[in-house]
Design a protein around this motif. Structure first.
Motif: not given
Length: 342
Positions: A139-141, A228-229, A266-267, A299-301
């Protein structure tokens, strides 16, 4: 000796400033009137001309180039962070959150609360939580890359703040691991092996690595911060946490409180960014919809194996709930996207 009696008449003079703010800020405000610190520390700070050179990695582009994303905006400063974060307010807000987190760690250590957690659940936590320190590094990258290529200080500084937060979250996860193993570091070594080799983690690891090579920085930001988050944080820090409560895992809830508060924070800016961008044009809204749909489904998968390992038969229902929440947020932002259950 004669005494002199001196009387002082103290007066105050009000000095009117010649201008209330900077000229480029005044142009956006419509007149020369006082501006907020956020406005002065954000609006039109990015250079737009007189560059000395073109980027060596893309000589056909400018250092700041709107064509680095397929998203088109008439004004990239149409987005304003609802939290009004510039560097000063950002650091103060995060310092306050970290003070609370430090107090939680001290309380858990002082009372020996980890000793009360079911040992089997501690092992489960080591498997589902500690490898996420590598996800946070990803996430930082992604945040740093998106911030580097983003256009306009309003967007780029927000992305960079979020990128730096990921390192803080990775450190918190690492500290939880060290607290579990008595500072030996063995749990972190095991977590690294899980991230690289365990079957439950490989779909997510592959997806994180795929986001590293995305060419469009806006898609990269959507994939990381909206998709993803929005699956991982509710799944791990809410639903997995509820499961842990059945195993005397309240201590884990205290240690991960920062992540719950951070995701809610964040949201706010992510949803506002997508709302402003989607309202700009139908083309933007359609493009955002395709990105949200693709990365949410992936992401869910990717997390189904891990969710099944922790939640058992309840995993599918939880993932459906998370998917529905993401679609509701997207719809509120003016984005149409089908979820994993399409």
């Amino acid at each position: 000796m004669r005494r002199l009696h001196v009387s002082l008449d103290i007066k105050t003079n009000v000095i009117e400033p010649r201008r209330q703010t900077y000229s480029h800020v005044a142009r956006r405000l419509g007149s020369d009137k006082p501006a907020s610190r956020y406005q002065e520390g954000t609006w039109d700070l990015q250079a737009t001309e007189h560059f000395h050179y073109r980027p060596t990695w893309a000589p056909d582009r400018e250092l700041y180039d709107t064509s680095l994303t397929a998203i088109e905006m008439q004004d990239w400063y149409a987005f304003n962070d609802p939290r009004q974060f510039y560097y000063g307010t950002y650091t103060m807000a995060r310092n306050k959150m970290m003070e609370t987190e430090e107090a939680n760690f001290k309380f858990v250590e002082k009372r020996g609360l980890l000793d009360q957690v079911d040992p089997a659940w501690v092992n489960k936590v080591k498997h589902y939580l500690l490898p996420l320190r590598h996800f946070e590094w990803g996430g930082n990258m992604n945040g740093c890359h998106a911030s580097d290529r983003a256009y306009g200080t309003a967007v780029s500084q927000t992305l960079l703040f979020a990128a730096m937060d990921r390192l803080g979250i990775a450190q918190i996860i690492s500290r939880i691991g060290l607290l579990i193993d008595g500072n030996s570091g063995e749990s972190l070594d095991e977590a690294r092996s899980d991230w690289l080799e365990h079957g439950n983690w490989q779909p997510l690891r592959q997806m994180v690595e795929d986001t590293f090579v995305l060419d469009d920085w806006f898609e990269q930001a959507v994939a990381q911060y909206f998709c993803m988050d929005s699956v991982i944080f509710p799944l791990v820090y809410d639903h997995f946490d509820r499961e842990g409560a059945r195993h005397n895992g309240a201590a884990m809830s205290m240690l991960s409180e920062f992540m719950i508060d951070w995701f809610a924070d964040e949201c706010r800016w992510v949803d506002q960014l997508l709302k402003v961008t989607a309202s700009e044009s139908a083309g933007n809204a359609e493009l955002l919809g395709s990105w949200v749909e693709n990365w949410t489904v992936r992401t869910i998968d990717a997390l189904r194996p891990l969710a099944a390992d922790v939640l058992g038969d309840g995993a599918d229902a939880v993932l459906e709930e998370i998917d529905a929440n993401i679609q509701a947020r997207a719809a509120k932002a003016g984005i149409k996207a089908q979820g994993a259950g399409k």
